[in-house]
Design a protein around this motif. Structure first.
Motif, short mmCIF file in Angstrom:
data_model
loop_
_atom_site.label_atom_id
_atom_site.label_comp_id
_atom_site.label_asym_id
_atom_site.label_seq_id
_atom_site.Cartn_x
_atom_site.Cartn_y
_atom_site.Cartn_z
N UNK A 81 0.89 -1.14 -0.15
CA UNK A 81 -0.06 0.27 0.10
C UNK A 81 0.88 1.06 -0.06
N UNK A 82 0.73 2.11 -0.82
CA UNK A 82 1.35 3.54 -0.91
C UNK A 82 0.78 4.64 -0.22
N UNK A 83 0.96 4.77 0.91
CA UNK A 83 0.38 5.87 1.81
C UNK A 83 1.50 6.89 1.86
N UNK A 84 0.96 8.21 2.00
CA UNK A 84 1.80 9.57 2.25
C UNK A 84 1.16 10.05 3.45
N UNK A 93 -3.41 10.78 6.37
CA UNK A 93 -2.77 9.53 5.57
C UNK A 93 -3.32 9.88 4.09
N UNK A 94 -2.92 9.91 3.01
CA UNK A 94 -3.30 10.06 1.75
C UNK A 94 -2.83 8.77 1.03
N UNK A 95 -3.71 8.16 0.49
CA UNK A 95 -3.40 7.04 -0.30
C UNK A 95 -4.17 7.01 -1.60
N UNK A 127 -8.10 3.10 -1.14
CA UNK A 127 -9.05 3.69 -0.42
C UNK A 127 -10.33 2.62 -0.49
N UNK A 128 -10.68 2.63 -1.64
CA UNK A 128 -12.17 1.67 -1.90
C UNK A 128 -11.78 0.28 -1.21
N UNK A 151 -17.91 -1.43 4.18
CA UNK A 151 -18.49 -0.15 4.01
C UNK A 151 -18.32 0.25 2.49
N UNK A 152 -18.94 1.37 2.17
CA UNK A 152 -18.84 1.59 0.86
C UNK A 152 -19.03 3.29 0.62
#
Length: 106
Positions: free
Chosen positions: A1-4, A15-17, A22-23, A31-32
């Motif tokens: 997973x590439x998380x900033x 945390x930005x991904x 994210x989906x 969840x959706x």
């Protein structure tokens, strides 16, 4: 997973991904993604004076939207009341926070 990781004052705050990752996380959690405003109600925001109505219709608190936009709740309240004018950058972040496709110049 590439998380900033985005930190403020040396502490992790966001945390930005990538959207696809994210989906997958939402799906794994059972969840959706649900937009803040139903698709049939989405429109371009005609005026900042509509901001409070749209926020309340989406059942979002002043604090939640302000946090999402990276501004203080007090500043957002002043924007909603017309006491302050929002910059184009803040308008775009508010539109994103409320899931509104765009802004129209007043």
């Amino acid at each position: 997973m590439s998380v900033q990781i985005i930190a403020r004052d040396g502490e992790p705050e966001y945390a930005v991904l990538p959207w696809a990752e994210y989906q997958m996380l939402l799906q794994a959690a059972g969840r959706e993604y649900k937009p803040a405003i139903a698709a049939q109600e989405q429109k371009k925001l005609e005026s900042l004076r509509e901001l409070k109505v749209l926020r309340e219709r989406a059942s979002l608190t002043l604090e939640a939207v302000a946090h999402e936009a990276g501004i203080s709740p007090h500043y957002l309240a002043m924007i909603e009341s017309g006491e302050r004018e929002a910059s184009d950058v803040i308008k775009r972040t508010l539109a994103r926070a409320l899931n509104i496709p765009g802004w129209k110049d007043e």
